[in-house]
Design an enzyme around this catalytic site. Sequence first.
Site, mmCIF file in Angstrom:
data_model
loop_
_atom_site.group_PDB
_atom_site.id
_atom_site.type_symbol
_atom_site.label_atom_id
_atom_site.label_comp_id
_atom_site.label_asym_id
_atom_site.label_seq_id
_atom_site.Cartn_x
_atom_site.Cartn_y
_atom_site.Cartn_z
ATOM 1 N N PHE A 190 24.842 13.415 85.580
ATOM 2 C CA PHE A 190 24.291 14.534 84.823
ATOM 3 C C PHE A 190 22.760 14.404 84.775
ATOM 4 C CE2 PHE A 190 23.286 16.896 80.939
ATOM 5 C CZ PHE A 190 24.076 18.017 81.080
ATOM 6 N N ASP A 200 28.317 6.025 80.351
ATOM 7 C CA ASP A 200 28.200 7.324 79.692
ATOM 8 C C ASP A 200 29.608 7.911 79.581
ATOM 9 O OD1 ASP A 200 27.946 10.054 79.154
ATOM 10 O OD2 ASP A 200 25.947 10.144 80.041
ATOM 11 N N TYR A 252 30.135 16.946 71.102
ATOM 12 C CA TYR A 252 30.520 18.366 71.107
ATOM 13 C C TYR A 252 31.456 18.750 72.243
ATOM 14 C CZ TYR A 252 26.395 18.441 74.186
ATOM 15 O OH TYR A 252 25.482 18.162 75.164
ATOM 16 N N LYS A 253 31.829 17.788 73.097
ATOM 17 C CA LYS A 253 32.753 18.118 74.191
ATOM 18 C C LYS A 253 34.177 17.855 73.717
ATOM 19 C CE LYS A 253 29.110 17.571 77.556
ATOM 20 N NZ LYS A 253 28.298 16.628 78.299
ATOM 21 N N ARG A 304 34.666 25.278 87.245
ATOM 22 C CA ARG A 304 35.091 24.069 86.530
ATOM 23 C C ARG A 304 36.026 24.444 85.383
ATOM 24 N NH1 ARG A 304 30.935 20.075 83.415
ATOM 25 N NH2 ARG A 304 30.747 21.948 82.174
HETATM 26 C C1 LIG Z 1 27.006 16.670 78.325
HETATM 27 C C2 LIG Z 1 26.321 15.496 78.887
HETATM 28 C C3 LIG Z 1 25.100 15.072 78.362
HETATM 29 C C4 LIG Z 1 24.441 15.861 77.268
HETATM 30 O O1 LIG Z 1 23.293 15.319 76.738
HETATM 31 P P1 LIG Z 1 22.649 16.010 75.458
HETATM 32 O O2 LIG Z 1 21.585 15.099 75.040
HETATM 33 O O3 LIG Z 1 23.736 16.187 74.450
HETATM 34 O O4 LIG Z 1 22.158 17.358 75.852
HETATM 35 C C5 LIG Z 1 24.528 13.922 78.898
HETATM 36 N N1 LIG Z 1 25.142 13.233 79.896
HETATM 37 C C6 LIG Z 1 26.320 13.630 80.415
HETATM 38 C C7 LIG Z 1 26.964 12.841 81.509
HETATM 39 C C8 LIG Z 1 26.932 14.782 79.936
HETATM 40 O O5 LIG Z 1 28.089 15.183 80.452
#
Ligand SMILES: *Cc1c(COP(=O)(O)O)cnc(C)c1O
Length: 432
Positions: free
Chosen positions: A129, A199, A224-225, A391
């Site tokens: 990400f 992560d 939030y996921k 997705r």
């Molecule tokens: C959703 C996600 C993030 C989100 O980071 P935020 O700081 O909450 O915006 C980071 N890393 C991964 C791998 C994600 O899937």
Amino acid sequence: MTTRQDCQALDAADPLAPLRQQMLLPPGVIYLDGNSLGAMPAATPARVQQVVTQEWGQDLIKSWNTAGWIDLPTRIGDKIARLIGAGPGEVVVADSTSLNIYKVLTAAVRMIQAESPGRTTIVTERSNFPTDLYISQSVAEQHGMRLVLVDSAEELAAQLNDDLAVLLITDVNYRTGAWHDMAALTRAAHEAGALTIWDLCHSAGAVPVDLTGADADFAIGCGYKYLNGGPGAPAFVWVHPRHADRFWQPLSGWLGHAAPFEFSPDYRPAPGIRRYICGTPAIISMAALECGVDTLLAAEPMGGMAALRRKSLALTELFARLAEERCGHLGVTVVSPREDARRGSQVCLALKPPLERASYAVVQALIERGVIGDYRAGDPDRLDQVPHILRFGFTPLYVGFTDAWDAVEHLYQVLTREEWREARFNQKAAVT
Ligand SMILES: *Cc1c(COP(=O)(O)O)cnc(C)c1O
């Protein structure tokens, strides 16, 4: 061929099906985007209302003590720990995932630089990400390290050498849903003398995670996921107890101090994970996050994450198979791994050329039909390797087998009727 009736029978026999009643989903919606923003728990509005009107409105500042506000980061952290194979007192909820990556990566780099200063590389995947990559770029620059991005398991293996300082890996890939073997990769990194950061953004609440069993060093993840904490919910952070008093907090805020209410002029970190609290926690968001985490803990009497995982695998396999059977001849391919051990809780589809340019519009047409997934742009220079994807997240708490069947049927209709050609589906919004 699986029929809709077969799927209805699977739902009727599913012991986890009643868990869906914990969520408030609008009628007519098949929600397959819980991997981006989890659905709202039915308990959340009343709880947030209580925090606002009673705890804040009536009890005012007393609530830091009387309503336990000050303990929320660790109380919710202990609940999340049960979902990720961590112990009590090892997880805190704080800040965002991006900030927590900064904290743990900086800490890991400092530990390595103090103990084996010859090591200069931070390694992660190019497909990670973007925030993980951007934060890593910044930490590497600040600490005179080199950031190496790998594109394959072979390239990754080649980086497990004397130069490796920190391996930062997202357990389940946000695009493809590919799932790493955390224990094996951690072992390999440790054998090379490096530290690991995991992560868990697409893992916590989605797949069984065993940080202790895998012997990982650091982990961070998203609220939030799959944890259903609400938009922008605070994130979490874990450090293995063996590092408990060695790891450093680069954002040395007052609430991570050993005794914040002594208001001492000198920073002294709190023991253990509490030092990863920086400033004052966002209490309203924390309260909503706790409702979300509770929806997952409600599955514990029914087998917990292992039972949710079995259902998730059955759902994703069904969806992938039906998508191929029903829409394969229309140019639909499955991008996510089909092997159970390699797949997270989502299925990504791609469209073959020339239809691939319609990927975004196909997702918009599906959303108008009530099937909410999302679109993730491919790499225009390497579309064969990184295609545009459609997705679909399968959160076994509130998605059923009939939902999977219906979603594929809607996809079939969108493609055969060419609904995606309509102009309104081809206008990109700010958030895809
Ligand atoms: C959703 C996600 C993030 C989100 O980071 P935020 O700081 O909450 O915006 C980071 N890393 C991964 C791998 C994600 O899937």
